[in-house]
Design an enzyme around this catalytic site. Sequence first.
Site, PDB file in Angstrom:
ATOM      1  N   MET A 197      53.058  30.595  44.534  1.00 38.68           N
ATOM      2  CA  MET A 197      53.973  30.183  43.472  1.00 38.68           C
ATOM      3  C   MET A 197      54.084  28.671  43.319  1.00 38.68           C
ATOM      4  SD  MET A 197      54.518  33.023  42.274  1.00 38.68           S
ATOM      5  CE  MET A 197      55.808  32.950  41.070  1.00 38.68           C
ATOM      6  N   ASP A 212      47.165  29.164  34.280  1.00 36.18           N
ATOM      7  CA  ASP A 212      46.806  30.522  33.834  1.00 36.18           C
ATOM      8  C   ASP A 212      45.871  30.498  32.629  1.00 36.18           C
ATOM      9  OD1 ASP A 212      50.259  31.423  34.423  1.00 36.18           O
ATOM     10  OD2 ASP A 212      48.554  31.462  35.803  1.00 36.18           O
ATOM     11  N   SER A 220      45.375  40.133  34.959  1.00 33.06           N
ATOM     12  CA  SER A 220      44.107  39.424  34.783  1.00 33.06           C
ATOM     13  C   SER A 220      43.759  38.659  36.051  1.00 33.06           C
ATOM     14  CB  SER A 220      44.228  38.393  33.644  1.00 33.06           C
ATOM     15  OG  SER A 220      44.729  38.987  32.458  1.00 33.06           O
ATOM     16  N   HIS A 270      47.106  37.185  37.671  1.00 27.60           N
ATOM     17  CA  HIS A 270      48.280  36.908  36.839  1.00 27.60           C
ATOM     18  C   HIS A 270      48.702  38.207  36.162  1.00 27.60           C
ATOM     19  CE1 HIS A 270      50.939  34.549  34.274  1.00 27.60           C
ATOM     20  NE2 HIS A 270      50.502  35.252  33.249  1.00 27.60           N
ATOM     21  N   GLY A 307      52.752  39.306  49.604  1.00 24.34           N
ATOM     22  CA  GLY A 307      51.338  39.379  49.957  1.00 24.34           C
ATOM     23  C   GLY A 307      50.719  40.752  49.777  1.00 24.34           C
ATOM     24  N   SER A 308      51.234  41.546  48.851  1.00 27.68           N
ATOM     25  CA  SER A 308      50.629  42.882  48.655  1.00 27.68           C
ATOM     26  C   SER A 308      49.208  42.745  48.109  1.00 27.68           C
ATOM     27  CB  SER A 308      51.497  43.736  47.738  1.00 27.68           C
ATOM     28  OG  SER A 308      51.452  43.281  46.408  1.00 27.68           O
ATOM     29  N   ASN A 365      42.727  33.467  40.696  1.00 28.12           N
ATOM     30  CA  ASN A 365      44.151  33.793  40.681  1.00 28.12           C
ATOM     31  C   ASN A 365      44.341  35.124  39.984  1.00 28.12           C
ATOM     32  OD1 ASN A 365      47.048  33.321  40.935  1.00 28.12           O
ATOM     33  ND2 ASN A 365      47.047  32.908  38.740  1.00 28.12           N
TER      34      ASN A 365
HETATM   35  C1  GRF Z   1      52.053  39.681  41.507  1.00 35.40           C
HETATM   36  O1  GRF Z   1      52.846  40.206  40.476  1.00 35.40           O
HETATM   37  C2  GRF Z   1      51.021  38.771  40.916  1.00 35.40           C
HETATM   38  O2  GRF Z   1      50.601  39.135  39.630  1.00 35.40           O
HETATM   39  C3  GRF Z   1      51.751  37.462  40.837  1.00 35.40           C
HETATM   40  O3  GRF Z   1      52.670  37.423  41.903  1.00 35.40           O
HETATM   41  C4  GRF Z   1      52.837  38.743  42.391  1.00 35.40           C
HETATM   42  C5  GRF Z   1      52.262  38.728  43.777  1.00 35.40           C
HETATM   43  O4  GRF Z   1      52.751  39.778  44.474  1.00 35.40           O
HETATM   44  N1  GRF Z   1      50.808  36.375  40.970  1.00 35.40           N
HETATM   45  P1  GRF Z   1      52.241  39.910  46.004  1.00 35.40           P
HETATM   46  O5  GRF Z   1      52.792  38.722  46.768  1.00 35.40           O
HETATM   47  O6  GRF Z   1      50.737  39.920  45.979  1.00 35.40           O
HETATM   48  O7  GRF Z   1      52.822  41.209  46.455  1.00 35.40           O
END
Ligand code: GRF
Length: 193
Positions: A90, A145, A136, A109, A12-13, A107
């Site tokens: 995911m 995507d 993106s 990506h 969740g960063s 989203n």
């Molecule tokens: C990121 O690399 C994003 O591009 C992809 O999944 C990862 C999410 O990381 N969708 P976080 O959970 O937001 O840290």
Amino acid sequence: MLNVGILISGAGSNMLRLLEDMEQPHPGRASLVVSNTPDAAGLAKAEAMGIATQVVDHKLYRGDRSAFEAALQKILLVHEIDVICLAGFMRILGADFVSAWQGRMLNIHPSLLPKYQGLKTYQRALDAGDAETGCSVHEVVSELDAGPILGQSRVAVLPDDTASSLAARVLVQEHQLYPRVLRDFLVQFPSQA
Ligand code: GRF
């Protein structure tokens, strides 16, 4: 003021950066964080910021995608969510759910779409010898995507890059891109007009 729901599956960063940005004056308010996994580290981060969280554990629906998405939809409606941000979510969402949110679901990506839809984007860029990659933010459509691109950030590929060193630099760009794109998206959102 638009209600934003953020869907996560892990750290969740990106979610955290969106939450932090919405603490400033913002066209949106972070109303809810939902995870499909009970052990997503992002849940604790959201709770620490006083944001409502919910878990819809996809494992409880034993592959019944529509039941999982019906449960998700119910929670989003209860919280009167206007716009969804997928942030490291995911699960692949089915066509019915996506069409219900078409034009209102974003989203992020980790590639310069339309290149490298799907997974292992960094390794694929390295294997192809690309000079650059990036991230993106796009609107979600039923094809994975593939929706309208709302913003991108470019990252140079360095000679000694590995997938993980590249991922680390792309993630830094994601954390700047997503909040910026969400603000721009909400400002032009119909009910804000
Ligand atoms: C990121 O690399 C994003 O591009 C992809 O999944 C990862 C999410 O990381 N969708 P976080 O959970 O937001 O840290």
